[in-house]
Design an enzyme around this catalytic site. Structure first.
Site, short mmCIF file in Angstrom:
data_model
loop_
_atom_site.label_atom_id
_atom_site.label_comp_id
_atom_site.label_asym_id
_atom_site.label_seq_id
_atom_site.Cartn_x
_atom_site.Cartn_y
_atom_site.Cartn_z
N TYR A 52 0.87 -1.17 0.00
CA TYR A 52 0.00 0.00 0.00
C TYR A 52 0.90 1.22 0.00
O TYR A 52 1.86 1.30 0.77
CB TYR A 52 -0.90 0.02 1.24
CG TYR A 52 -1.94 -1.07 1.23
CD1 TYR A 52 -3.11 -0.92 0.50
CD2 TYR A 52 -1.74 -2.25 1.93
CE1 TYR A 52 -4.07 -1.92 0.48
CE2 TYR A 52 -2.70 -3.26 1.93
CZ TYR A 52 -3.87 -3.08 1.20
OH TYR A 52 -4.81 -4.07 1.18
N ARG A 53 0.62 2.16 -0.87
CA ARG A 53 1.47 3.33 -1.01
C ARG A 53 0.66 4.60 -0.82
O ARG A 53 -0.50 4.66 -1.22
CB ARG A 53 2.10 3.36 -2.40
CG ARG A 53 2.92 2.13 -2.70
CD ARG A 53 3.35 2.11 -4.17
NE ARG A 53 4.02 0.87 -4.48
CZ ARG A 53 5.31 0.64 -4.36
NH1 ARG A 53 6.10 1.59 -3.90
NH2 ARG A 53 5.83 -0.51 -4.66
N ALA A 54 1.31 5.61 -0.27
CA ALA A 54 0.65 6.90 -0.10
C ALA A 54 1.69 8.01 -0.05
O ALA A 54 2.81 7.80 0.40
CB ALA A 54 -0.17 6.92 1.19
N TRP B 213 -2.07 1.22 -10.22
CA TRP B 213 -1.73 2.23 -9.23
C TRP B 213 -2.97 2.92 -8.70
O TRP B 213 -2.88 3.93 -8.03
CB TRP B 213 -0.77 3.25 -9.84
CG TRP B 213 0.54 2.63 -10.16
CD1 TRP B 213 0.91 2.07 -11.35
CD2 TRP B 213 1.65 2.47 -9.29
NE1 TRP B 213 2.19 1.59 -11.26
CE2 TRP B 213 2.67 1.83 -10.01
CE3 TRP B 213 1.90 2.83 -7.98
CZ2 TRP B 213 3.90 1.52 -9.46
CZ3 TRP B 213 3.13 2.53 -7.43
CH2 TRP B 213 4.11 1.89 -8.17
N LEU C 296 5.02 6.90 1.96
CA LEU C 296 4.76 5.78 2.87
C LEU C 296 4.46 4.54 2.05
O LEU C 296 3.63 4.58 1.14
CB LEU C 296 3.56 6.09 3.77
CG LEU C 296 2.97 4.92 4.55
CD1 LEU C 296 3.95 4.41 5.59
CD2 LEU C 296 1.66 5.31 5.20
#
Length: 159
Positions: free
Chosen positions: A93-95, A146, A132
């Site tokens: 999980y990306r942020a 994405w 993150l």
């Protein structure tokens, strides 16, 4: 700088768009560089010491070709054969979070590790954004895009 001492070179965290922009601007000032952005590659091959690229615009030869077309890359397949990626059992999980929205996060690259999960934070965009990445075990493969989303409860249930 510790990284220069340890590895013989400085260490930097860079947002992908910033790196692409720097490389693109530098290459524009060089002679004999051709950019074909957003043009799908149909196939690639080597012809002697030249790279051959076939697109909708036709066949072109170059001294070098850079294929930055992702995990399902046409260039990768043409160069290495049809090697399918193997699912690792983990999802990332990306942020990107504005610095004003977070507190008490170290200003250096930081990792947090737990059983079957870990997170990494790095500061990008001149320290204005926190990158993150949270990795958790997940029993099944999800889409490779994405844009997939999950809420906090769903992400926590993954591990």
């Amino acid at each position: 700088d510790k990284s220069a001492k340890w590895w013989g070179a400085p260490y930097a965290n860079v947002h992908r768009a910033d790196l692409q922009d720097v490389l693109y601007k530098r290459a524009q000032g060089l002679q004999n560089i051709t950019f074909r952005l957003g043009e799908p590659i149909k196939r690639t091959a080597t012809l002697g010491d030249m790279a051959c690229v076939v697109t909708n615009a036709g066949e072109m030869t170059f001294d070098y070709a850079v294929g930055a077309d992702g995990i399902r890359s046409t260039v990768r397949k043409d160069m290495l054969g049809s090697i399918e990626p193997t699912y690792s059992g983990y999802i990332a999980y990306r942020a990107l979070v504005a610095k004003d929205a977070v507190a008490d996060i170290p200003k250096s690259a930081t990792s947090w590790a737990g059983t079957g999960q870990h997170a990494v934070t790095t500061w990008v965009r001149s320290g204005d954004m926190l990158n993150l990445v949270g990795i958790v075990k997940h029993p099944q493969h999800r889409s490779e895009d994405w844009q997939s989303t999950n809420d906090r409860k769903g992400a926590a249930a993954s591990s």
